[in-house]
Design a protein around this motif. Structure first.
Motif, short mmCIF file in Angstrom:
data_model
loop_
_atom_site.label_atom_id
_atom_site.label_comp_id
_atom_site.label_asym_id
_atom_site.label_seq_id
_atom_site.Cartn_x
_atom_site.Cartn_y
_atom_site.Cartn_z
N ALA A 135 -59.80 30.53 -36.44
CA ALA A 135 -58.50 31.30 -36.56
C ALA A 135 -57.69 30.74 -35.79
O ALA A 135 -57.62 30.22 -34.52
CB ALA A 135 -58.90 32.73 -36.38
N GLN A 136 -56.23 30.53 -36.28
CA GLN A 136 -55.06 30.42 -35.46
C GLN A 136 -54.70 31.46 -34.51
O GLN A 136 -54.83 32.86 -34.94
CB GLN A 136 -53.83 29.94 -36.33
CG GLN A 136 -52.66 29.49 -35.62
CD GLN A 136 -51.53 28.85 -36.25
OE1 GLN A 136 -50.84 27.88 -35.92
NE2 GLN A 136 -51.51 29.65 -37.54
N ILE A 137 -54.64 31.20 -33.18
CA ILE A 137 -54.03 32.26 -32.35
C ILE A 137 -52.59 32.32 -31.86
O ILE A 137 -52.22 31.07 -31.41
CB ILE A 137 -54.91 32.27 -31.26
CG1 ILE A 137 -56.23 32.62 -31.43
CG2 ILE A 137 -54.63 33.51 -30.22
CD1 ILE A 137 -57.37 32.39 -30.24
N ALA A 152 -55.73 29.64 -20.43
CA ALA A 152 -57.24 29.80 -20.64
C ALA A 152 -57.49 29.52 -22.24
O ALA A 152 -58.33 28.88 -22.30
CB ALA A 152 -57.34 31.30 -20.23
N LEU A 153 -56.72 30.12 -23.00
CA LEU A 153 -57.06 29.72 -24.36
C LEU A 153 -57.01 28.34 -24.79
O LEU A 153 -58.03 27.82 -25.47
CB LEU A 153 -55.95 30.49 -25.25
CG LEU A 153 -56.15 31.92 -25.51
CD1 LEU A 153 -54.60 32.62 -25.91
CD2 LEU A 153 -57.30 32.29 -26.58
N LYS A 154 -56.11 27.59 -24.27
CA LYS A 154 -56.08 26.12 -24.62
C LYS A 154 -57.21 25.54 -23.94
O LYS A 154 -57.73 24.64 -24.29
CB LYS A 154 -54.91 25.71 -24.06
CG LYS A 154 -54.58 24.08 -24.27
CD LYS A 154 -54.72 23.80 -25.75
CE LYS A 154 -54.27 22.28 -25.86
NZ LYS A 154 -54.39 21.91 -27.42
N GLY A 155 -57.36 25.84 -22.67
CA GLY A 155 -58.69 25.27 -21.87
C GLY A 155 -59.87 25.39 -22.53
O GLY A 155 -60.85 24.62 -22.36
N ALA A 156 -60.03 26.48 -23.10
CA ALA A 156 -61.30 26.88 -23.88
C ALA A 156 -61.24 26.20 -25.35
O ALA A 156 -62.14 26.39 -26.06
CB ALA A 156 -61.50 28.51 -23.78
N GLY A 157 -60.20 25.72 -25.79
CA GLY A 157 -60.18 24.73 -27.19
C GLY A 157 -59.85 25.63 -28.30
O GLY A 157 -60.15 25.34 -29.46
N SER A 209 -62.71 33.11 -31.84
CA SER A 209 -62.06 32.63 -32.90
C SER A 209 -62.61 31.26 -33.53
O SER A 209 -62.30 30.86 -34.49
CB SER A 209 -60.50 32.20 -32.27
OG SER A 209 -60.81 31.03 -31.56
N LYS A 210 -63.62 30.58 -32.87
CA LYS A 210 -64.31 29.72 -33.30
C LYS A 210 -65.71 29.91 -34.14
O LYS A 210 -66.33 29.20 -34.43
CB LYS A 210 -64.56 28.61 -32.26
CG LYS A 210 -63.21 27.80 -31.76
CD LYS A 210 -63.71 26.81 -30.59
CE LYS A 210 -63.75 27.45 -29.24
NZ LYS A 210 -64.08 26.51 -28.12
#
Length: 301
Positions: free
Chosen positions: A2-4, A47-52, A255-256
């Motif tokens: 999913a896109q966030i 955090a979101l970006k760091g978590a992929g 989201s993944k």
């Protein structure tokens, strides 16, 4: 995946390390001073970006000082739809004591200038079942919720800070409410955890509630699921940004397509690792760091 969309605040943090949090009428000397990037919105995007996660950040910065925030997002490879407005960006004064406790003063700046035309422009880029993450550090929050709800986005709300704006939001339009114990008390008016959970279950039957309890872990409660999770003990230096790290990792994981229990444990571990560094956004671990920690310590989430 999913896109966030994270529609959130962007601040310049001024961090003072102290022996203790300043008392009324007291003047003390700082042990050290650092300036960094922060705001709940930006912290959670890092955090979101760091978590992929597949992430886009939206918000405002000031023309006077916003370039440093835009450069920081570029450096961290965060995609954004951020615009500049007149004046200064938001900023925060953060006190951190020798026991890693903190006290924070926030001046909203550009974060409180977000208008409806910009909101319409941003949300037009997103579709049904895309994720929307919100905190209470920007203006026109109710309007964002209403428009996103009509577009059938999944809305995740971190109601911090709790004020009258949050109390006017229709939680029936929210998919998941992520909050700490203090925020839960303020919103529910209840005195203990069981009462808090029952309050939200009774009044918002379809709402997912994610309650974080610091060193005691937390509870995820929905109409058909309840999961308790533990915190991960690490050497604590500074708790600033730990909650934002938790939220970012949790949201990225679900989201993944990861299951809830694994996502909660991963987020809890990432938050614990964030506490082992000073600062806010710069303390957030990468997914590689988290995975290496898991491997080195023979952990299973």
């Amino acid at each position: 995946m999913a896109q966030i969309l994270n529609f959130g605040s962007l601040n310049i943090d001024k961090v003072y390390s102290l022996d203790h949090i300043v008392n009324e009428s007291e003047t003390i000397s700082a042990i050290s001073y650092n300036e960094g990037m922060g705001g709940k919105g930006l912290n959670q995007s890092i955090a979101l970006k760091g978590a992929g996660a597949d992430l886009i950040h939206a918000g405002y910065v000031g023309e006077d000082d916003g370039d440093i925030l835009l450069d920081y997002m570029v450096e961290n490879k965060v995609k954004f739809l951020v615009e500049k407005v007149s004046g200064k960006s938001g900023h925060a004064i953060i006190q951190v004591d020798k026991n890693a406790n903190n006290s924070i003063i926030v001046e909203a700046g550009a974060n409180k200038k977000i208008d409806k035309s910009y909101i319409d422009q941003v949300l037009a880029e997103f579709e049904e079942d895309d994720f929307l993450l919100l905190q209470n550090e920007i203006s026109n929050l109710q309007y964002i919720v209403d428009v996103a709800s009509k577009r059938k986005m999944k809305i995740f709300l971190n109601p911090s800070p709790v004020d009258q704006t949050i109390k006017t939001i229709d939680f029936n339009k929210i998919d998941t409410l992520i909050l700490n114990e203090t925020e839960a008390y303020e919103l529910s008016g209840c005195e203990n955890l069981d009462q808090i959970i029952n309050y939200f279950r009774k009044n918002y039957k379809d709402l997912n509630l994610l309650l974080t309890l610091g060193k005691d872990g937390g509870i995820y409660s929905s109409k058909d699921t309840e999961i308790k999770f533990s915190s991960f003990k690490t050497k604590t230096i500074d708790t600033t940004g730990a909650g934002d790290t938790f939220l970012g990792y949790f949201l990225a994981s679900i989201s993944k397509g990861a299951d809830l229990e694994k996502s909660l444990n991963l987020a809890s571990l990432a938050a614990g690792l964030a506490c082992s560094k000073s600062g806010a956004a710069n303390s957030i671990p990468s997914l590689k760091e988290v995975e290496e920690y898991i491997k080195e310590n023979n952990m299973e989430l």
